[in-house]
Scaffold this active site. Structure first.
Site, PDB file in Angstrom:
ATOM      1  N   CYS A   1      35.313  46.934  41.583  1.00 56.17           N
ATOM      2  CA  CYS A   1      34.672  46.977  42.890  1.00 56.17           C
ATOM      3  C   CYS A   1      33.616  48.076  42.908  1.00 56.17           C
ATOM      4  CB  CYS A   1      35.656  47.222  44.031  1.00 56.17           C
ATOM      5  SG  CYS A   1      36.859  45.916  44.264  1.00 56.17           S
TER       6      CYS A   1
ATOM      7  N   TRP B   1      36.135  42.876  43.392  1.00 58.51           N
ATOM      8  CA  TRP B   1      37.026  42.378  42.336  1.00 58.51           C
ATOM      9  C   TRP B   1      38.310  41.970  43.033  1.00 58.51           C
ATOM     10  CZ3 TRP B   1      41.780  43.650  40.062  1.00 58.51           C
ATOM     11  CH2 TRP B   1      41.999  43.146  38.776  1.00 58.51           C
TER      12      TRP B   1
ATOM     13  N   ASN C   1      36.998  49.882  48.598  1.00 57.11           N
ATOM     14  CA  ASN C   1      37.562  49.811  47.249  1.00 57.11           C
ATOM     15  C   ASN C   1      39.012  50.261  47.315  1.00 57.11           C
ATOM     16  OD1 ASN C   1      35.081  49.110  46.253  1.00 57.11           O
ATOM     17  ND2 ASN C   1      34.720  51.019  45.144  1.00 57.11           N
ATOM     18  N   GLY C   2      39.877  49.651  46.518  1.00 52.46           N
ATOM     19  CA  GLY C   2      41.277  50.057  46.503  1.00 52.46           C
ATOM     20  C   GLY C   2      42.169  49.016  47.155  1.00 52.46           C
TER      21      GLY C   2
END
Length: 614
Positions: free
Chosen positions: A2, A76, A100-101
């Site tokens: 990401c 992603w 992200n995460g």
């Protein structure tokens, strides 16, 4: 894994966001999107596939994306399939969020939001964040305060970029367990998951700490930790050292394979003076000599290719210094209630320095603080989280590595690890002056030997034709070559999508021999070392069962090609350093097989360069 880019500026930022996403393509992704605030409205575009699809879509409606504040993202997939509805940014009311995460408790939060009447259009955990901020904002009318209130409700690791049409000059960002940097400009400021994304617009960066929340405007940056405004230092970097392009090469991976002689030479120069062939540089790790003198055990933590470099280091540590060394995959280590003994050197190896599992494993160890614990980061990014959270930083001077399948970062890691082992051997008087001098002499030959190994490109390309239609492959090695067999198998499966396994050749009789037939290529790493005769016996076991052998053998081995036995001769090198040289032929083999099969060499499906989630 990401990518986030955000900007608030006096100029149109759409092209800055898109260029930033292009520069983050190495991280791995399946969709891309951006949101820009224009005339008090959020304008969003999202596309599945490459960033270029997003660029083309924005160009069709460019008038809507001529704005001065916005956020962009490459995704992603974790929650929900790659699809336009799951791509970021996600919107709730007047708020847009990129993330992200992973939000681990998103399911419970989602149920509560649905009960309040919120409708979800995606399968992602990120949409929960957008709705939560929107819900709390209704009561506060302060975007920063709403974000501050939401963060404690989220469990997991994440980086966030947030904009709101009511605050068209404010970009809010959060860093908790996932990397994020602020780019500092003049009359403009930026955020990104990696400084590489912002190098076209600034070379001044502020690195957020764990838990930091920041508010960016065109002319100011305010950073808060635990609700209190704090100061974070601005670092200026040499942008020329971080830029990368393919040059004359078709792929980044091939370019980076060919850069290995220089990458290894640069790394070795940290510890070895070219004019002094008998000892290490006096200044190399000098200020850490007291810490290194007390270690009695080494624990290496890493993932993927970095794990394989750790396996080589285990052989080196124990054979050269007689210090016991353990190597574990970080994602397993942290969940098995491990024991780290006193006076341990914990080496965390990560190309990016942001590998989530490695960072988490380190933090778990540090919570228990064994007596005499020393932590060391072996990393290619000096500004990374791993470097900031360890006692000692040992850099690999590989330069930017864009290809997802690591090549030059791996061999640079091996070079740096050997320097470290020699330093420990000297400090603890576990290595004689004569042996040290001999080893340094061999190390100084490495760049030239790597250059010579690149001359194998043409014969390896011919060899690779035999793999184009194969479905499975075995890589065999013994001793120091066993980790390189694992690495060769990883490279082949990563970029050619052929199932491949690396094995200790002595284990053939314990299972893998059942797979051997005329359709299973067997790649063998065969330097003429102390294990060579035993390895030849293992090769006979394969040959007797009609297996086809593809052997990388040292020139002095006198191996002769015959039916179902193909040989490529590798330059002679001392046994201790052979893993570095034998990495090159397996990289070239994997590369040429992937090209013949038509896969995406630099950005293989489902993979990411920097793995920032568990």
């Amino acid at each position: 894994m990401c990518g986030i880019v955000g900007a608030v500026a006096e100029r149109n930022i759409a092209n800055i966001l898109l260029e930033g996403l292009k520069r983050l393509e190495y991280r791995g992704y399946d969709s891309a999107g951006l949101t820009v605030i224009r005339d008090g409205e959020l304008h969003r575009e999202r596309q599945v596939g490459k960033v270029q699809a997003l660029v083309d879509a924005v160009a069709v409606n460019s008038e809507f994306f001529d704005g001065h504040i916005g956020i962009a993202h490459t995704r992603w997939a974790t929650h929900g399939e790659p699809a336009q509805r799951n791509a970021h940014p996600h919107i709730s009311g007047k708020i847009a969020v990129v993330h992200n995460g992973i939000v681990e408790n998103y399911a419970e939060l989602k149920e509560a939001l649905i009960a309040k009447g919120y409708e979800f259009t995606s399968q992602t955990d990120t949409e929960v964040v957008a709705h939560l901020i929107n819900d709390i904002y209704k009561a506060t009318s302060d975007l920063l305060e709403a974000v501050r209130t939401v963060i404690p409700l989220l469990h997991g690791a994440f980086a966030l970029g947030i904009v709101h049409t009511d605050s068209p000059d404010e970009l809010i960002t959060v860093r908790l367990g996932s990397p994020l940097v602020i780019g500092v400009g003049i009359g403009e400021n930026f955020i990104a998951s990696d400084q590489l994304a912002l190098l076209p617009v600034t070379n001044r960066f502020m690195y957020l700490e764990e838990g930091d929340i920041a508010k960016l405007t065109r002319k100011s940056i305010q950073v808060y930790a635990d609700g209190v405004e704090v100061t974070r230092q601005i670092h200026e970097i040499d942008a020329t050292q971080h830029n990368a392009d393919k040059g004359e090469f078709k792929h980044y991976m091939l370019k980076e394979i060919y850069e290995q002689p220089d990458a290894v030479a640069r790394t070795l120069e940290m510890g070895i003076d070219k004019s002094e062939t008998s000892k290490l540089r006096d200044e190399f790790l000098q200020r850490h000599e007291t810490q290194l003198s007390g270690i009695r055990q080494v624990q290496i933590l890493a993932c993927g290719t970095s794990y394989h470099s750790g396996l080589v280091a285990k052989y080196w540590f124990e054979s050269l210094t007689r210090i016991p060394c353990s190597v574990e995959v970080a994602s397993e280590f942290r969940y098995r209630n491990p024991v780290v003994v006193d006076n341990s050197l914990v080496i965390c190896i990560s190309q990016s320095g942001e590998t989530a599992d490695t960072l988490s494993a380190l933090r778990d160890i540090q919570k228990h603080t064994p007596a005499g614990l020393v932590s060391l980061a072996l990393c290619n990014v000096p500004t990374s989280s791993l470097v900031r959270e360890t006692d000692i930083f040992l850099p690999t001077l590989a330069g930017p590595e864009i290809g997802v399948a690591s090549t030059k970062a791996f061999t640079a890691q091996l070079a740096a690890l050997m320097l470290l082992i020699m330093k420990v051997g000297v400090v603890q008087q576990r290595m004689t002056d004569d042996y040290l001098s001999k080893l340094i002499g061999e190390l100084q030959l490495l760049p030239g030997q790597l250059h010579a190994s690149l001359n194998l490109d043409a014969p390896i390309k011919i060899m690779s034709e035999s793999f184009e239609d194969k479905r499975s492959c075995l890589f065999l090695g013994r001793g120091l070559q066993f980790p390189i067999a694992l690495e060769g198998a990883l490279k082949l499966k990563e970029i050619s999508y052929i199932h491949a396994e690396g094995y200790a050749a002595g284990e053939l009789k314990h299972g893998p021999l059942a797979l051997v037939d005329k359709d299973m290529p067997i790649v063998v790493l065969a330097p003429k070392d102390s294990m060579f005769d035993k390895l030849k016996a293992n090769m006979q076991e394969v040959h007797a069962r009609h297996g086809e052998l593809f052997v990388f053998a040292s020139e002095s081995s006198q191996m002769v090609a015959e039916d179902r036995l193909h040989v490529v001769y590798v330059p002679d090198v001392c046994e201790t350093l052979a893993p570095i040289i034998y990495s090159v032929p397996v990289q070239l083999l994997s590369y040429h097989v992937a090209v013949m099969r038509g896969t995406d060499v630099d950005q293989p499906r489902n993979l990411a360069k920097s793995v920032t989630v568990e």
